[in-house]
Design an enzyme around this catalytic site. Structure first.
Site, short mmCIF file in Angstrom:
data_model
loop_
_atom_site.label_atom_id
_atom_site.label_comp_id
_atom_site.label_asym_id
_atom_site.label_seq_id
_atom_site.Cartn_x
_atom_site.Cartn_y
_atom_site.Cartn_z
N SER A 52 -0.48 -4.80 3.31
CA SER A 52 -1.22 -3.53 3.54
C SER A 52 -1.21 -3.07 5.00
O SER A 52 -1.54 -1.91 5.26
CB SER A 52 -2.66 -3.67 3.08
OG SER A 52 -2.74 -3.41 1.72
N LYS A 88 0.65 0.00 5.67
CA LYS A 88 0.12 1.32 5.28
C LYS A 88 -0.20 2.18 6.49
O LYS A 88 0.02 3.39 6.48
CB LYS A 88 -1.16 1.14 4.44
CG LYS A 88 -0.90 0.53 3.06
CD LYS A 88 -2.21 0.18 2.38
CE LYS A 88 -1.96 -0.43 1.00
NZ LYS A 88 -3.19 -0.97 0.40
N TYR A 109 8.21 1.06 -1.29
CA TYR A 109 6.87 0.54 -1.01
C TYR A 109 6.87 -1.00 -0.97
O TYR A 109 6.26 -1.59 -0.07
CB TYR A 109 5.89 1.04 -2.09
CG TYR A 109 4.49 0.48 -1.95
CD1 TYR A 109 3.60 0.99 -1.00
CD2 TYR A 109 4.06 -0.57 -2.76
CE1 TYR A 109 2.32 0.46 -0.87
CE2 TYR A 109 2.78 -1.10 -2.63
CZ TYR A 109 1.92 -0.59 -1.68
OH TYR A 109 0.65 -1.11 -1.54
N TYR A 141 -10.45 -3.00 3.86
CA TYR A 141 -10.80 -2.76 2.45
C TYR A 141 -12.29 -2.44 2.34
O TYR A 141 -12.86 -1.82 3.23
CB TYR A 141 -10.44 -3.96 1.55
CG TYR A 141 -9.10 -4.58 1.81
CD1 TYR A 141 -7.94 -3.81 1.82
CD2 TYR A 141 -8.97 -5.94 2.03
CE1 TYR A 141 -6.69 -4.39 2.03
CE2 TYR A 141 -7.73 -6.53 2.23
CZ TYR A 141 -6.61 -5.76 2.24
OH TYR A 141 -5.39 -6.32 2.45
N VAL A 156 -2.73 -8.68 2.40
CA VAL A 156 -3.01 -9.84 1.55
C VAL A 156 -2.14 -11.07 1.86
O VAL A 156 -2.39 -12.13 1.31
CB VAL A 156 -2.90 -9.54 0.04
CG1 VAL A 156 -4.09 -8.76 -0.45
CG2 VAL A 156 -1.60 -8.88 -0.31
N1 GLN Z 1 1.77 -5.09 -1.50
C1 GLN Z 1 0.38 -5.26 -1.78
C2 GLN Z 1 -0.05 -4.42 -2.99
O1 GLN Z 1 0.33 -3.30 -3.10
C3 GLN Z 1 -0.42 -4.88 -0.58
C4 GLN Z 1 -1.90 -5.02 -0.81
C5 GLN Z 1 -2.67 -5.54 0.35
O2 GLN Z 1 -2.17 -6.12 1.31
N2 GLN Z 1 -3.95 -5.38 0.24
O3 GLN Z 1 -0.78 -4.88 -3.82
#
Ligand code: GLN
Length: 309
Positions: free
Chosen positions: A65, A68, A193, A245, A263
């Site tokens: 994430s 992002k 993605y 989050y 994550v």
């Molecule tokens: N690639 C992960 C997903 O889309 C990223 C989520 C994350 O790091 N919170 O679920």
């Protein structure tokens, strides 16, 4: 002033490492389950290019994430602020990062912010490029500039593992396509993605990206502008309001700086004008944040008065 030496930083790492026992490594992306639970590393990149580090700071991990916020910085350059925020909101959700529920209930029907999966998928869909390959090349080239890692690439095993299992992310995409938030081929979007999430680096390189944000978009070594100032500000603001989050509020109180977690256990943190911080600790708490990484930042923030508030 932060820690005066690598040894001082290592002492803090040693102090919080036992916490890694209390968390869990992510396993909903099967390849991430192979992580070593008690790994913990940190790098602090000062904006004058001095660097401190502790733990296995050269160990690579995938951004997940954290990507992002970087892809948002590129999409805002590609499309402009108005276009992006016509399609993605600016509000925290209070829900887990992969939640689908508010997609249906929010009016107009668009993801609430670019840091949840739905919003991030919509943002990746906005990256300019004639083909999936061109979009991907633009993303990886941009992150190469930010990290100054010439051979930056992605972990093919982690990307393939997510692509094979990302049914929830596909559902978010189909829902958004129905509501004209995204367009084009969903499988191609999923390919870009999952690759962006699987971009690999170590916490030193991540800390260097943090230094770019600390300088509001300037390269700490060359002084070159890598991100327009208004876009760097938007990214840092999302890091404060939604970067950790549904633990972002608590993090803002306990640490008080822009940060984005992933994550795989990474955290990108920014002390404006002073430091970029990169952390890797794959043992996660229930909300998906690095359990020891957060504690490490709490201690640093207290000792060195990081809070921007
Ligand atoms: N690639 C992960 C997903 O889309 C990223 C989520 C994350 O790091 N919170 O679920």
């Amino acid at each position: 002033m932060t820690c005066k030496s690598n040894k001082e930083l290592q002492n803090i790492v040693n102090e919080v490492r036992p916490l890694t026992k209390e968390g869990m490594v992510a396993d909903y992306i099967p390849a991430l389950a192979k992580a070593t639970k008690n790994d913990l590393s940190v790098a602090i990149y000062e904006t004058n290019n001095n660097c401190l580090y502790a733990g296995s700071y050269l160990k690579n991990f995938t951004l997940q994430s954290i990507s992002k916020v970087l892809v948002l910085a590129l999409a805002l350059q590609d499309r402009g602020v108005e276009y992006v925020f016509d399609r993605v909101g600016m509000e925290p959700t209070g829900d887990p990062f992969n939640s689908i529920s508010k997609l249906e209930t929010s009016i107009p029907s668009k993801p609430l912010n670019p840091m949840i999966n739905a919003g991030a998928l919509a943002v990746t869909n906005m990256i300019r490029g004639e083909s999936e390959a061109e979009k991907w090349n633009r993303i990886i080239s941009f992150v190469k500039c930010l990290s100054n890692k010439k051979n930056l690439s992605y972990d093919t095993e982690v990307a393939a593992s997510e692509l094979e299992t990302a049914w929830l992310n596909r559902s978010l995409c189909y829902f958004m396509k129905q509501h004209n938030v995204i367009d084009g081929d969903i499988e191609e979007l999923m390919m870009v993605y999952t690759k962006q999430c699987a971009i690999e680096m170590n916490c030193f390189e991540l800390a260097r990206i943090g230094a770019v944000f600390a300088l509001n978009g300037l390269d700490p070594e060359t002084g070159e502008r890598l991100i327009p100032i208004h876009i760097a500000r938007i990214c840092k603001t999302f890091m404060v309001t939604c970067g950790m989050y549904n633990a972002s509020g608590e993090f803002a109180i306990k640490v008080g700086i822009p940060a984005k977690s992933g994550v795989a256990g990474g955290i990108l943190a920014v002390v404006p004008e002073k430091y970029g911080i990169g952390i890797f600790g794959p043992s996660l708490d229930k909300k998906g944040n690095s359990i020891a990484g957060i504690k490490l930042l709490e201690i640093l923030a207290q000792q060195y008065d990081f809070s921007i508030f």
